[in-house]
Design a protein around this motif. Structure first.
Motif, PDB file in Angstrom:
ATOM      1  N   GLU A 101      -0.426  -9.330   4.419  1.00 10.71           N
ATOM      2  CA  GLU A 101      -1.117  -9.472   3.490  1.00 10.71           C
ATOM      3  C   GLU A 101      -0.083  -9.400   2.351  1.00 10.71           C
ATOM      4  O   GLU A 101       0.549  -8.934   1.996  1.00 10.71           O
ATOM      5  CB  GLU A 101      -2.218  -8.323   3.665  1.00 10.71           C
ATOM      6  CG  GLU A 101      -3.031  -8.224   4.859  1.00 10.71           C
ATOM      7  CD  GLU A 101      -3.621  -7.050   4.342  1.00 10.71           C
ATOM      8  OE1 GLU A 101      -4.126  -6.470   3.731  1.00 10.71           O
ATOM      9  OE2 GLU A 101      -3.922  -6.358   5.789  1.00 10.71           O
ATOM     10  N   HIS A 111      -2.037  -8.846  -2.080  1.00  8.69           N
ATOM     11  CA  HIS A 111      -3.583  -9.276  -2.533  1.00  8.69           C
ATOM     12  C   HIS A 111      -3.084  -9.306  -4.455  1.00  8.69           C
ATOM     13  O   HIS A 111      -3.582  -8.622  -5.022  1.00  8.69           O
ATOM     14  CB  HIS A 111      -3.953  -7.992  -2.447  1.00  8.69           C
ATOM     15  CG  HIS A 111      -4.317  -7.942  -1.140  1.00  8.69           C
ATOM     16  ND1 HIS A 111      -5.513  -8.883  -0.418  1.00  8.69           N
ATOM     17  CD2 HIS A 111      -3.942  -7.042  -0.334  1.00  8.69           C
ATOM     18  CE1 HIS A 111      -5.529  -7.985   1.102  1.00  8.69           C
ATOM     19  NE2 HIS A 111      -5.034  -7.126   1.442  1.00  8.69           N
ATOM     20  N   PRO A 162      -4.995 -14.467  -6.205  1.00  8.63           N
ATOM     21  CA  PRO A 162      -5.974 -14.675  -5.215  1.00  8.63           C
ATOM     22  C   PRO A 162      -5.986 -16.714  -4.372  1.00  8.63           C
ATOM     23  O   PRO A 162      -6.282 -17.665  -4.840  1.00  8.63           O
ATOM     24  CB  PRO A 162      -7.205 -14.659  -6.306  1.00  8.63           C
ATOM     25  CG  PRO A 162      -6.584 -15.321  -7.141  1.00  8.63           C
ATOM     26  CD  PRO A 162      -5.075 -14.685  -7.247  1.00  8.63           C
ATOM     27  N   ILE A 172      -4.907 -18.084  -0.307  1.00  4.53           N
ATOM     28  CA  ILE A 172      -4.582 -18.240   0.879  1.00  4.53           C
ATOM     29  C   ILE A 172      -3.505 -18.785   1.324  1.00  4.53           C
ATOM     30  O   ILE A 172      -3.789 -20.271   1.331  1.00  4.53           O
ATOM     31  CB  ILE A 172      -5.082 -17.637   1.286  1.00  4.53           C
ATOM     32  CG1 ILE A 172      -6.341 -16.410   0.948  1.00  4.53           C
ATOM     33  CG2 ILE A 172      -5.508 -17.487   3.133  1.00  4.53           C
ATOM     34  CD1 ILE A 172      -7.854 -16.213   1.581  1.00  4.53           C
ATOM     35  N   THR A 200      -8.138 -17.537  -3.537  1.00  3.75           N
ATOM     36  CA  THR A 200     -10.154 -16.827  -1.992  1.00  3.75           C
ATOM     37  C   THR A 200     -11.126 -16.978  -2.168  1.00  3.75           C
ATOM     38  O   THR A 200     -12.465 -16.958  -1.467  1.00  3.75           O
ATOM     39  CB  THR A 200      -8.720 -15.146  -2.189  1.00  3.75           C
ATOM     40  OG1 THR A 200      -7.883 -15.169  -2.727  1.00  3.75           O
ATOM     41  CG2 THR A 200      -9.918 -13.920  -1.991  1.00  3.75           C
ATOM     42  N   GLU A 201     -11.738 -17.391  -3.643  1.00 11.23           N
ATOM     43  CA  GLU A 201     -13.036 -17.582  -3.652  1.00 11.23           C
ATOM     44  C   GLU A 201     -13.375 -18.560  -3.195  1.00 11.23           C
ATOM     45  O   GLU A 201     -14.888 -18.352  -2.594  1.00 11.23           O
ATOM     46  CB  GLU A 201     -13.105 -17.376  -5.504  1.00 11.23           C
ATOM     47  CG  GLU A 201     -12.749 -18.875  -6.314  1.00 11.23           C
ATOM     48  CD  GLU A 201     -13.097 -19.288  -7.357  1.00 11.23           C
ATOM     49  OE1 GLU A 201     -14.505 -18.871  -7.852  1.00 11.23           O
ATOM     50  OE2 GLU A 201     -11.487 -18.692  -8.235  1.00 11.23           O
ATOM     51  N   LYS A 248     -12.357 -19.153  -0.053  1.00  8.11           N
ATOM     52  CA  LYS A 248     -11.767 -19.451   1.600  1.00  8.11           C
ATOM     53  C   LYS A 248     -13.405 -20.230   2.606  1.00  8.11           C
ATOM     54  O   LYS A 248     -13.119 -20.541   2.987  1.00  8.11           O
ATOM     55  CB  LYS A 248     -11.194 -17.924   1.735  1.00  8.11           C
ATOM     56  CG  LYS A 248     -11.258 -16.856   2.415  1.00  8.11           C
ATOM     57  CD  LYS A 248     -11.104 -15.033   1.912  1.00  8.11           C
ATOM     58  CE  LYS A 248     -12.337 -14.285   2.743  1.00  8.11           C
ATOM     59  NZ  LYS A 248     -13.773 -14.389   1.649  1.00  8.11           N
ATOM     60  N   ASP A 285      -4.617 -13.531   0.365  1.00  8.25           N
ATOM     61  CA  ASP A 285      -4.660 -12.515   0.213  1.00  8.25           C
ATOM     62  C   ASP A 285      -6.283 -12.382   0.673  1.00  8.25           C
ATOM     63  O   ASP A 285      -6.976 -12.686   1.171  1.00  8.25           O
ATOM     64  CB  ASP A 285      -5.633 -13.289  -1.344  1.00  8.25           C
ATOM     65  CG  ASP A 285      -6.775 -11.817  -1.857  1.00  8.25           C
ATOM     66  OD1 ASP A 285      -6.706 -10.188  -2.061  1.00  8.25           O
ATOM     67  OD2 ASP A 285      -7.811 -12.294  -2.830  1.00  8.25           O
ATOM     68  N   ILE A 286      -5.733 -11.856   2.268  1.00  8.85           N
ATOM     69  CA  ILE A 286      -7.046 -11.959   3.081  1.00  8.85           C
ATOM     70  C   ILE A 286      -6.239 -10.580   3.568  1.00  8.85           C
ATOM     71  O   ILE A 286      -4.915 -10.649   3.472  1.00  8.85           O
ATOM     72  CB  ILE A 286      -7.556 -12.651   3.372  1.00  8.85           C
ATOM     73  CG1 ILE A 286      -8.229 -12.792   4.624  1.00  8.85           C
ATOM     74  CG2 ILE A 286      -5.989 -13.416   5.021  1.00  8.85           C
ATOM     75  CD1 ILE A 286      -8.223 -14.161   5.406  1.00  8.85           C
TER      76      ILE A 286
END
Length: 456
Positions: free
Chosen positions: A52, A54, A57, A59, A127-128, A130, A225-226
């Motif tokens: 992880e 964060h 943003p 992945i 991330t937005e 995903k 970021d997950i």
């Protein structure tokens, strides 16, 4: 030496979006400074390793299916390669154009490559986006379209690339070496011979995906970021529709012949390229780490290596000379390369053979060993500089079954190599008088040539 698909046209179209993704690929965590690797199991039972982070943003996902190009059937060589080139050419209800437009809209990056033993996948997303990206990955893996018009367009691109390869000395030398060393074994096949490529059908692609893309031979690493709970759900989305069991054909262990064997492939170029090598040491062998350190001393250490010192620095015979270990699943090989003017091929190879024989008999010095260990341990952290590189390292640790704690143990293993270890491994691995060698060019001194060929 992996079999790789041509770069997708998508990479060119993404432009600024991919540049933005690349800028976000900053370190998730520095190796040795608190990086925590979690093993995550999805509700559906799919496992992955997660780091992880964060801070940004982004992945990064890496995954692999065991199989690769060695699963191509005889006279159907190139199916795995063809599959990788088709994976962004439409899936589910989206044809090639619609699928690639959606990729661009999401600023995602996805590549699938075929190695000898594995099919390697790369996914990178903001991330937005995903959830939509994970859905596209699901479609690619479980519902690829393989439309006939897309197949013919991609087939033509592959054949054009293969034609180009026929005039590339390094590629020709590598292919010829594989054929000499591995013979009728799948590793000895050309990645995509034109006659075979012309015969591959849509059903061949579908059959390959059905047999190889399965959950029992799947490894996954995720960085970014997950969290574990969200990743568990994502794993079932992306991979849950795949068959539970693969249907792989058995691949025999490859046994390389004992050299010396030397083949010249005549090509009208001013500089010859030679590939040389023989059996190496496998990744699960207790002697692999000493062999890895030894290879750094031989030819893996750039200007610090023996071969560079003897061939280039002392004698000025070649601009480039280096070596690598390749611990494939069904064979381990030690391979070196040298590029030199046609007039110096024979002398360059003679120096290489003599130096390998000297190392086999005497081993390296204590100073060489300590210098190699210092570099290899100090440079290890550089493999963990970005989310993508961390994910890649963790994936290969899984593929090679080294254990989730390998990152913390690796430098200790290198440090533990003694001079006695490396001398013993040098005697075991090196045989300067038994090299399998291929030369591409017009060498003036083709001494000890046992066969002469031409490109084809």
């Amino acid at each position: 030496m992996s079999v790789r698909a041509p770069l997708s046209a998508l990479v060119l179209r993404l432009g600024a979006s991919l540049a933005a993704l690349a800028l976000l690929a900053v370190p998730a965590a520095a190796q040795g400074s608190g990086m925590i690797i979690q093993e995550v199991t999805s509700p559906g039972g799919i496992k992955a390793w997660l780091v992880e982070s964060h801070a940004n943003p982004l992945i990064a996902i890496r995954f692999a299916f065991r199989g690769g190009a060695s699963q191509d059937a005889p006279r159907k060589e190139g199916v795995a390669y063809f599959v990788t080139a088709m994976m962004d050419e439409g899936a589910g209800d989206l044809d090639a154009t619609a699928f690639q437009e959606r990729e661009q809209e999401l600023a995602m990056r996805m590549d699938i490559d075929a190695g000898r033993d594995v099919m390697l996948g790369t996914v990178q997303t903001l991330t937005e986006n995903k959830d939509e990206v994970f859905e596209l990955v699901r479609l690619v893996l479980s519902q690829p379209r393989f439309d006939e018009d897309a197949m013919e367009r991609v087939r033509a691109q592959i054949l054009a690339g293969l034609k180009f390869d026929e005039n590339d000395p390094e590629t020709v030398a590598s292919l010829a070496w594989d054929k000499l060393a591995f013979r009728d074994h799948p590793y000895g096949r050309r990645k995509a011979p034109p006659p075979s490529m012309a015969a591959i059908t849509r059903d061949d692609l579908r059959d390959y995906v059905k047999r190889v893309f399965a959950r029992d031979k799947l490894s996954i690493s995720v960085v970014g970021d997950i969290d574990a709970e969200a990743l568990g759900k994502a794993l079932d989305t992306m991979f849950g529709d795949l068959p539970e069991h693969s249907d792989l054909v058995t691949v025999a262990e490859a046994k390389l012949p004992t050299g010396p064997t030397r083949e010249v492939i005549v090509m009208d170029v001013p500089q010859s390229v030679a590939q040389f090598g023989h059996t190496g040491i496998g990744r699960q062998d207790d002697d692999f780490i000493p062999a890895y350190v030894l290879n750094y001393i031989i030819g893996g250490g750039g200007f610090s290596s023996r071969l560079m010192e003897e061939v280039r620095e002392k004698r000025g015979l070649a601009y480039s000379v280096y070596s690598n270990l390749y611990p494939y699943q069904h064979a381990a090989v030690f391979i070196g390369h040298v590029a030199t003017k046609n007039e110096a091929v024979g002398q360059s190879l003679a120096v290489i053979e003599e130096e390998l024989q000297r190392l086999a008999e005497q081993g390296p010095s204590a100073e060489e060993l300590e210098s190699a260990k210092a570099y290899l341990t100090g440079a290890y952290a550089l493999r963990f500089e970005s989310s993508s590189s961390i994910a890649s390292q963790l994936l290969w640790i899984q593929i090679e079954d080294l254990g989730i704690d390998y990152v913390t143990r690796r430098n200790e293993l290198v440090e533990a190599v003694t001079l006695d270890d490396i001398k013993r491994v040098a005697k075991r691995m090196l045989a300067g008088d038994s090299l399998i060698t291929t030369i591409v060019g017009k060498p003036v001194e083709p001494a000890d040539v046992t066969s002469v060929g031409a490109p084809g």
